[in-house]
Design an enzyme around this catalytic site. Structure first.
Site, PDB file in Angstrom:
ATOM      1  CG  ASP A 101      30.944  48.656  44.979  1.00  0.00           C
ATOM      2  OD1 ASP A 101      31.838  49.516  44.865  1.00  0.00           O
ATOM      3  OD2 ASP A 101      31.155  47.535  45.494  1.00  0.00           O
ATOM      4  CD  GLU A 165      36.345  48.990  48.188  1.00  0.00           C
ATOM      5  OE1 GLU A 165      37.292  48.937  48.990  1.00  0.00           O
ATOM      6  OE2 GLU A 165      35.140  49.130  48.540  1.00  0.00           O
TER       7      GLU A 165
END
Length: 462
Positions: A101, A165
């Site tokens: 991400d 994350e």
């Protein structure tokens, strides 16, 4: 750039690195650009989709004969885990993790479209180039090169490409640790993001900080309550005033110097590198310790930036919310604070926040993650240092503690010790830290190609 690499003396083995070849050089650039083109923006609160990038990674692994495991907590929030078998079945496994991400990017602020994955003048541009799709691409490139050449590491290598994350890890590493721990069986150590990049202090030296610690994350919500009323009336129980006073006290507070083992080692090595006297790092007087550390940081010049943010706890007010009309005093007001805590600093942090907020403001954790530290006198750290020095003989490799945090916090719950090591040799003037979550994020092609060579050596000698 074929190269014959001698592994660490402790193994007595030799590692043939001819598999890191022109094809690998091309792949690491292509993988970086392709991964950037998959928009995996994480807006927080569950708003994100990593699946397109995860499918790309899974296909690249499968193409090399490495079986990927797909794990989702929610549709689209996709993780990929795989295991590369080592030659020594009795050896502990090594985890290599990276997240898929990225944080949002406002295209109107960028020189190039942030999700175009453009390669201009041998630089790959786009959101995630540094944080951290370039690193994901390096890992993919190395294990695919092994597969083509029939190379196997000594120990099992577990690969984890994670979701979420950039928020809470609830859909990513946190979910994997809680619900699929068997995927990480045997893992005792890990390498992940934010370490082994070139830091240029401006004096001709090349410093490579290798992550050996992280401050803990303590995100707070503050709530002040008072007496609601008309804006024209005197009100000594104004929630906005109470909150503002507490926020000001927090923002202006100077936290005492507290040296973790990692930070202590960093100060010691930087002082030696610059030929500066080391203050008494065990001074019992807090004021004496603070003076000594601040004076050393002043003498270290730009290199001090590697340490200055981690000699203390911190708490920065970041958000305020109160009221709904200018002539109405609200009955409550809220604020958010980004707190970061050194190893062993939780009790001091809690006690200090109680005092700074005072009797009229309550606070609670909205996200709380543990601090980490990894031994810098361990064989693993020395092997990581040797891998960098092999490809840059003038490298000054120092341990450092990250001001923020990574998925290493999640994996530590499985007993895994984590190091920040995703190597990049960067040119003078390239501000690596500014690339994180910044506008015009980019990474030089030469840095990626350096990275796959160092990473290959490190993984085969660890």
């Amino acid at each position: 750039m074929a190269d014959r690499i001698a592994s660490a003396g402790m193994t007595g083995a030799r590692v043939d690195a001819r598999h890191i070849d022109d094809r690998a050089d091309d792949e690491v650039v292509r993988f970086t650009a392709d991964l950037i083109r998959h928009d995996t923006t994480n807006r927080g609160g569950g708003d994100g989709v990593e699946r397109p990038a995860a499918e790309y990674v899974a296909a690249a692994l499968a193409d090399a004969g490495i079986e990927p495991v797909i794990v989702e907590k929610a549709t689209g929030r996709t993780n990929v885990v795989a295991r590369v078998a080592g030659t020594d079945p009795g050896a502990d496994a090594l985890l290599v993790h990276g997240h898929l991400d990225v944080v949002p990017a406002d295209a109107s602020e960028w020189s190039v479209p942030p999700f175009a994955g453009e390669v201009v003048d041998d630089v790959v541009w786009g959101r995630g180039a540094v944080d951290m799709k370039g690193s994901d691409a390096m890992v993919l490139t190395v294990v695919r090169a092994w597969a083509r050449a029939g190379v196997r590491p000594r120990r099992d290598i577990v690969l984890a490409f994670t979701a979420d994350e950039e928020d809470s890890a609830e859909f990513g590493a946190g979910h994997l640790v809680r619900h699929r721990p068997e995927l990480f069986e045997g893992c005792t150590e890990a390498i992940g993001e934010s370490g082994a990049y070139t830091y240029h202090p401006g004096d001709g030296r090349r410093i490579y900080p290798v992550g050996a610690g992280e401050r803990g994350t303590s995100w707070l919500a503050l709530t002040a309550r008072g007496r609601a009323g008309h804006g024209s009336k005197i009100n000594r129980e104004n929630a906005v005033t109470r909150l503002s006073a507490a926020v000001t006290r927090i923002g202006e507070h100077t936290w005492p110097v507290r040296l973790s083992p990692t930070v202590r080692a960093a100060l010691t090595e930087l002082a030696a590198l610059y030929g500066q006297p080391l203050p008494d790092l065990d001074a019992p007087d807090p004021d004496e310790l603070a003076r000594g550390v601040e004076e050393l940081l002043d003498r270290l010049g730009s290199a001090a930036a590697l340490v200055a943010g981690t000699v203390r706890n911190s708490a920065n007010p970041t958000m305020l919310d109160a009221g709904y009309k200018v002539n109405v005093i609200p009955g409550s007001a809220t604020a958010h604070v980004d707190g970061r805590v050194l190893p062993g600093g939780d009790e001091e942090f809690t006690t200090t926040l109680d005092r700074l907020t005072g009797p009229d403001v309550d606070w609670e954790y909205v996200h709380h993650e543990i601090p980490l530290q990894a031994p810098v006198d361990a064989p693993t750290f020395h092997l990581l240092r040797d891998a960098l020095r092999h490809f840059d003989a003038d490298a000054h490799v120092v341990p450092y503690c990250m001001t923020g945090g990574t998925d290493a916090k999640q994996f530590s719950r499985l007993g895994v010790t984590g190091y920040g090591f995703m190597p990049l040799r960067l040119p003078e003037g390239f501000d690596y830290q500014a690339m994180f979550h910044g506008v015009d994020e980019r990474v030089p092609v030469s840095a990626l190609r350096f990275g796959i060579r160092v990473l290959d050596r490190a993984l085969l000698t660890l």
